[in-house]
Scaffold this active site. Structure first.
Site, PDB file in Angstrom:
ATOM      1  N   ARG A  72       0.851  -1.204   0.000  1.00  0.00           N
ATOM      2  CA  ARG A  72       0.000   0.000   0.000  1.00  0.00           C
ATOM      3  C   ARG A  72       0.878   1.242   0.000  1.00  0.00           C
ATOM      4  O   ARG A  72       1.497   1.592   1.027  1.00  0.00           O
ATOM      5  CB  ARG A  72      -0.908   0.016   1.221  1.00  0.00           C
ATOM      6  CG  ARG A  72      -1.759   1.274   1.345  1.00  0.00           C
ATOM      7  CD  ARG A  72      -2.807   1.378   0.286  1.00  0.00           C
ATOM      8  NE  ARG A  72      -3.773   0.291   0.392  1.00  0.00           N
ATOM      9  CZ  ARG A  72      -4.689   0.040  -0.535  1.00  0.00           C
ATOM     10  NH1 ARG A  72      -4.738   0.777  -1.630  1.00  0.00           N
ATOM     11  NH2 ARG A  72      -5.531  -0.951  -0.387  1.00  0.00           N
TER      12      ARG A  72
ATOM     13  N   ASP B 192     -12.205   9.989  -7.087  1.00  0.00           N
ATOM     14  CA  ASP B 192     -11.699   8.840  -7.845  1.00  0.00           C
ATOM     15  C   ASP B 192     -12.086   9.075  -9.298  1.00  0.00           C
ATOM     16  O   ASP B 192     -13.218   8.827  -9.705  1.00  0.00           O
ATOM     17  CB  ASP B 192     -12.336   7.546  -7.318  1.00  0.00           C
ATOM     18  CG  ASP B 192     -11.622   6.296  -7.855  1.00  0.00           C
ATOM     19  OD1 ASP B 192     -11.917   5.200  -7.332  1.00  0.00           O
ATOM     20  OD2 ASP B 192     -10.788   6.441  -8.777  1.00  0.00           O
TER      21      ASP B 192
ATOM     22  N   GLU C 299      -1.892   9.021 -11.333  1.00  0.00           N
ATOM     23  CA  GLU C 299      -1.535   7.765 -11.994  1.00  0.00           C
ATOM     24  C   GLU C 299      -1.474   7.908 -13.514  1.00  0.00           C
ATOM     25  O   GLU C 299      -2.377   8.486 -14.124  1.00  0.00           O
ATOM     26  CB  GLU C 299      -2.571   6.702 -11.625  1.00  0.00           C
ATOM     27  CG  GLU C 299      -2.780   6.550 -10.127  1.00  0.00           C
ATOM     28  CD  GLU C 299      -4.040   5.796  -9.763  1.00  0.00           C
ATOM     29  OE1 GLU C 299      -4.425   4.878 -10.510  1.00  0.00           O
ATOM     30  OE2 GLU C 299      -4.659   6.151  -8.736  1.00  0.00           O
TER      31      GLU C 299
ATOM     32  N   HIS D 218       0.630   3.556 -10.444  1.00  0.00           N
ATOM     33  CA  HIS D 218      -0.397   4.022  -9.501  1.00  0.00           C
ATOM     34  C   HIS D 218       0.252   4.784  -8.329  1.00  0.00           C
ATOM     35  O   HIS D 218       0.153   4.367  -7.180  1.00  0.00           O
ATOM     36  CB  HIS D 218      -1.119   2.769  -8.992  1.00  0.00           C
ATOM     37  CG  HIS D 218      -2.383   2.988  -8.237  1.00  0.00           C
ATOM     38  ND1 HIS D 218      -2.449   3.701  -7.070  1.00  0.00           N
ATOM     39  CD2 HIS D 218      -3.637   2.544  -8.462  1.00  0.00           C
ATOM     40  CE1 HIS D 218      -3.681   3.690  -6.607  1.00  0.00           C
ATOM     41  NE2 HIS D 218      -4.430   3.011  -7.433  1.00  0.00           N
TER      42      HIS D 218
ATOM     43  N   ARG E 109       1.732  -6.746  -9.617  1.00  0.00           N
ATOM     44  CA  ARG E 109       2.211  -6.165  -8.343  1.00  0.00           C
ATOM     45  C   ARG E 109       2.234  -7.189  -7.212  1.00  0.00           C
ATOM     46  O   ARG E 109       2.662  -6.872  -6.096  1.00  0.00           O
ATOM     47  CB  ARG E 109       1.359  -4.961  -7.957  1.00  0.00           C
ATOM     48  CG  ARG E 109      -0.109  -5.296  -7.660  1.00  0.00           C
ATOM     49  CD  ARG E 109      -0.868  -4.046  -7.212  1.00  0.00           C
ATOM     50  NE  ARG E 109      -2.283  -4.373  -6.962  1.00  0.00           N
ATOM     51  CZ  ARG E 109      -3.114  -3.577  -6.303  1.00  0.00           C
ATOM     52  NH1 ARG E 109      -2.696  -2.415  -5.839  1.00  0.00           N
ATOM     53  NH2 ARG E 109      -4.369  -3.936  -6.102  1.00  0.00           N
TER      54      ARG E 109
HETATM   55  O1  TA6 Z   1      -6.683   4.180  -8.962  1.00  0.00           O
HETATM   56  C1  TA6 Z   1      -7.779   4.394  -8.096  1.00  0.00           C
HETATM   57  C2  TA6 Z   1      -8.344   3.041  -7.702  1.00  0.00           C
HETATM   58  O2  TA6 Z   1      -8.782   2.329  -8.835  1.00  0.00           O
HETATM   59  C3  TA6 Z   1      -9.440   3.261  -6.664  1.00  0.00           C
HETATM   60  O3  TA6 Z   1     -10.723   2.926  -7.188  1.00  0.00           O
HETATM   61  C4  TA6 Z   1      -9.028   2.351  -5.499  1.00  0.00           C
HETATM   62  O4  TA6 Z   1      -9.572   1.054  -5.656  1.00  0.00           O
HETATM   63  C5  TA6 Z   1      -7.516   2.379  -5.660  1.00  0.00           C
HETATM   64  O5  TA6 Z   1      -7.325   2.220  -7.058  1.00  0.00           O
HETATM   65  C6  TA6 Z   1      -6.746   1.394  -4.815  1.00  0.00           C
HETATM   66  O6  TA6 Z   1      -6.891   0.093  -5.305  1.00  0.00           O
HETATM   67  P1  TA6 Z   1      -6.202  -1.105  -4.451  1.00  0.00           P
HETATM   68  O7  TA6 Z   1      -6.581  -2.364  -5.186  1.00  0.00           O
HETATM   69  O8  TA6 Z   1      -4.725  -0.853  -4.451  1.00  0.00           O
HETATM   70  O9  TA6 Z   1      -6.785  -1.010  -3.068  1.00  0.00           O
END
Ligand code: TA6
Length: 294
Positions: free
Chosen positions: A67, A209, A266, A166, A92
């Protein structure tokens, strides 16, 4: 795990619970990248704070996604065409191989690879995307952070590639943040639903988002203080995300108040706009992060 790669003096390989981690300590920057997920977790240009946000509650177990830092979403972003698991693809969640490590006066460059042969049978999502491929992720830690993901189609059929870099940026306070550079660009609003068009700088008053149908350079500011810029290349979409309080509290690896100090900017390729790579060809998408001090 890795070919025998000679490490320069500014790079150390250490073992962590989720596998080998490269620690960079160069005159121009310090940094860290896990072979797990080819995941950059730290980058601090010389004389500056760490520019990336990393959750102190992140899991670092095999198979889980870290994270924070720069998760590599590959070979799809989100749930692919709509319902694919795992979210953001399998890249990942797997160990990548160290392919190259080098340094010069400007910084350190690391290249990691993931090929079809590195994806264990039974990997969740592999059956959805069964193509023969080689992915190479290169990152340069210096006055700026330069990230580049190249995916080669080693199969005999066209290969749709989606994904994202991301990136979680560390910021002083989301409620004072503005993001300029996407004015007038349409976006998919994944919170409110539907489409909208950006009017002026992006500011944040709740969960945000958005998948913007535009890319290039965005500039971040904390009130009147510049925080630097992000340049996305090789993509046609930019995702901007902050979970705000409720979503942050619902994520076990995200501190309840962590949303104040981060924003994701991103470089993204949504699956419905996937790059279709011809057999024998490749595609590249990238991102460069320029701190205010650069
Ligand atoms: O990039 C934004 C997103 O798609 C959000 O909708 C949220 O789900 C975020 O990615 C984090 O995703 P993750 O699977 O890393 O918790």
């Amino acid at each position: 795990m890795s070919e025998t790669v000679q490490l320069p003096d500014s790079v150390d390989l250490v073992d962590e619970p989720n596998g080998p981690v490269l620690r960079i300590d160069h005159d121009r920057a310090t940094g860290e990248i896990h072979l797990h997920g080819a995941h950059v977790t730290s980058w601090a240009p010389s004389g500056s704070r760490d520019q990336l946000w990393l959750s102190p509650e992140s899991e670092f177990g095999p198979g889980s996604a870290i994270r924070g830092g720069v998760p590599i979403c590959f070979p799809w972003f989100a749930k692919g065409p709509g319902d694919w698991e795992p979210q953001h693809g399998f890249g990942r969640r797997l160990p990548w191989r160290l392919h190259h490590a080098g340094e010069d006066d400007h910084g350190v460059t690391i290249a990691l690879r993931l090929a079809s042969s590195d994806v264990p049978d039974g990997t969740e999502g592999r059956d959805r995307w069964p193509y023969e491929f080689t992915a190479q992720f290169s990152v340069t830690f210096g006055d700026t952070l330069t990230l580049s993901l190249t995916v080669a189609n080693c199969s005999d059929q066209p290969m749709p590639v989606g994904g994202a870099l991301h990136t979680y940026l560390a910021i002083p306070e989301i409620e004072r943040l503005s993001v300029r550079g996407l004015d007038g660009v349409s976006y998919q609003d994944k919170v409110a639903g539907g489409e909208d068009e950006q009017d002026g700088p992006i500011t944040f008053t709740g969960e945000t988002d958005r998948v913007y149908a535009g890319s290039g350079v965005v500039v971040l500011a904390d009130g009147d203080t510049s925080l630097g810029a992000v340049r996305n290349t090789g993509v046609r979409h930019t995702v901007v995300w902050n979970p705000w309080s409720a979503k942050a509290s619902a994520m076990p690896d995200f501190p309840d108040d962590g949303w104040h100090g981060m924003v994701c900017i991103e470089a993204a390729v949504p699956y419905d706009a996937a790059v279709v790579v011809a057999p024998g060809e490749k595609c590249t998408f990238g991102q460069q992060i320029v701190p205010a001090s650069a």
